[in-house]
Design a protein around this motif. Sequence first.
Motif, PDB file in Angstrom:
ATOM      1  N   GLU A 290      -9.449  -0.100   5.174  1.00 28.14           N
ATOM      2  CA  GLU A 290     -10.408  -0.020   4.070  1.00 28.14           C
ATOM      3  C   GLU A 290      -9.990  -0.920   2.914  1.00 28.14           C
ATOM      4  N   GLU A 291      -8.692  -0.993   2.662  1.00 29.72           N
ATOM      5  CA  GLU A 291      -8.205  -1.918   1.634  1.00 29.72           C
ATOM      6  C   GLU A 291      -8.576  -3.359   1.983  1.00 29.72           C
TER       7      GLU A 291
ATOM      8  N   ARG B 144       0.831  -1.210   0.000  1.00 32.02           N
ATOM      9  CA  ARG B 144       0.000   0.000   0.000  1.00 32.02           C
ATOM     10  C   ARG B 144       0.865   1.259   0.000  1.00 32.02           C
TER      11      ARG B 144
ATOM     12  N   LEU C 221      -7.287   4.956   0.152  1.00 34.52           N
ATOM     13  CA  LEU C 221      -7.895   4.082   1.149  1.00 34.52           C
ATOM     14  C   LEU C 221      -6.914   3.821   2.287  1.00 34.52           C
ATOM     15  N   SER C 222      -7.439   3.721   3.488  1.00 33.46           N
ATOM     16  CA  SER C 222      -6.602   3.300   4.612  1.00 33.46           C
ATOM     17  C   SER C 222      -6.313   1.805   4.469  1.00 33.46           C
TER      18      SER C 222
ATOM     19  N   GLN D 194     -11.050  -4.399   3.833  1.00 32.68           N
ATOM     20  CA  GLN D 194     -12.493  -4.569   3.668  1.00 32.68           C
ATOM     21  C   GLN D 194     -12.865  -4.737   2.199  1.00 32.68           C
ATOM     22  N   LEU D 195     -12.244  -3.937   1.332  1.00 27.13           N
ATOM     23  CA  LEU D 195     -12.547  -4.024  -0.095  1.00 27.13           C
ATOM     24  C   LEU D 195     -12.069  -5.352  -0.672  1.00 27.13           C
TER      25      LEU D 195
ATOM     26  N   SER E 285      -1.608  -3.080  -4.790  1.00 24.17           N
ATOM     27  CA  SER E 285      -2.669  -2.473  -3.992  1.00 24.17           C
ATOM     28  C   SER E 285      -4.006  -2.688  -4.684  1.00 24.17           C
TER      29      SER E 285
ATOM     30  N   MET F 278      -6.193  -0.676  -4.778  1.00 20.92           N
ATOM     31  CA  MET F 278      -6.560   0.606  -5.382  1.00 20.92           C
ATOM     32  C   MET F 278      -6.059   0.715  -6.818  1.00 20.92           C
TER      33      MET F 278
END
Length: 233
Positions: A49-50, A27, A45-46, A52-53, A92, A94
């Motif tokens: 949060e990563e 990350r 994203l924290s 969770q996603l 990541s 993201m």
Amino acid sequence: MFTLSTQLRCWTFASADELEELRRETREAFIKKQEDSIQDSSIFLSYEEECQLRRYYEGKLKRFCQRFQPQMPNYVLGTAMAYFKRIYLHNSIMEPTPEDFMYTCVYLACKVEEFNLTMQQFISNLDEDQSREKSRILAKELRVMEMVHYHLTVHNPYRALEGLLIDVKTRCTDIAETEKLRPFFDQFFNKSVLTDACLLFPPSQIALAAMITSATNLGLNAALDRLVGWLSE
């Protein structure tokens, strides 16, 4: 053999802490690459949060495989999930589009595990625009192979579990309920596939955990005691 595999050498980690450290480093590396073009770090994203996603897409991958027609073997789900988890150890969530890579992981797992079906059969299970998804899956297939370092063979616990079940049937002829263990196996694997077990433990240990948990739930304590005794000999 698992002991000589890339799965053990490259994709089995010593602890959950080591996995977390790797994901945090991934990350941070992604955010650092964006520093020149994105000044506001609050848009990223924290770490939580990563996670969770990632879990959301893992759940979506699992549901897709379980409702797939024709019925998909459990080991195809296990292989697809292993690919997906490996991708997001070094990338990541993201960055690459998780939805596209999720379906491509499943399609590649079908090929590797010789669950033979046509592309049309595969995309007929998708709710999205099938023509568009076909193009995306084919375009990303080589990229997925690259992201898992071309380590395509995944040793799943299902075959190891079948061996344990044969041992129980052979050595515990007085126990007639061994086939009743299978629904409990399915429950165990349905839960474990959403964890990091495949990145932390050999498939034989996951299979043994499934056997012990299932035998305990069914009250087959005699078979369980004997199984543990054989393994400790």
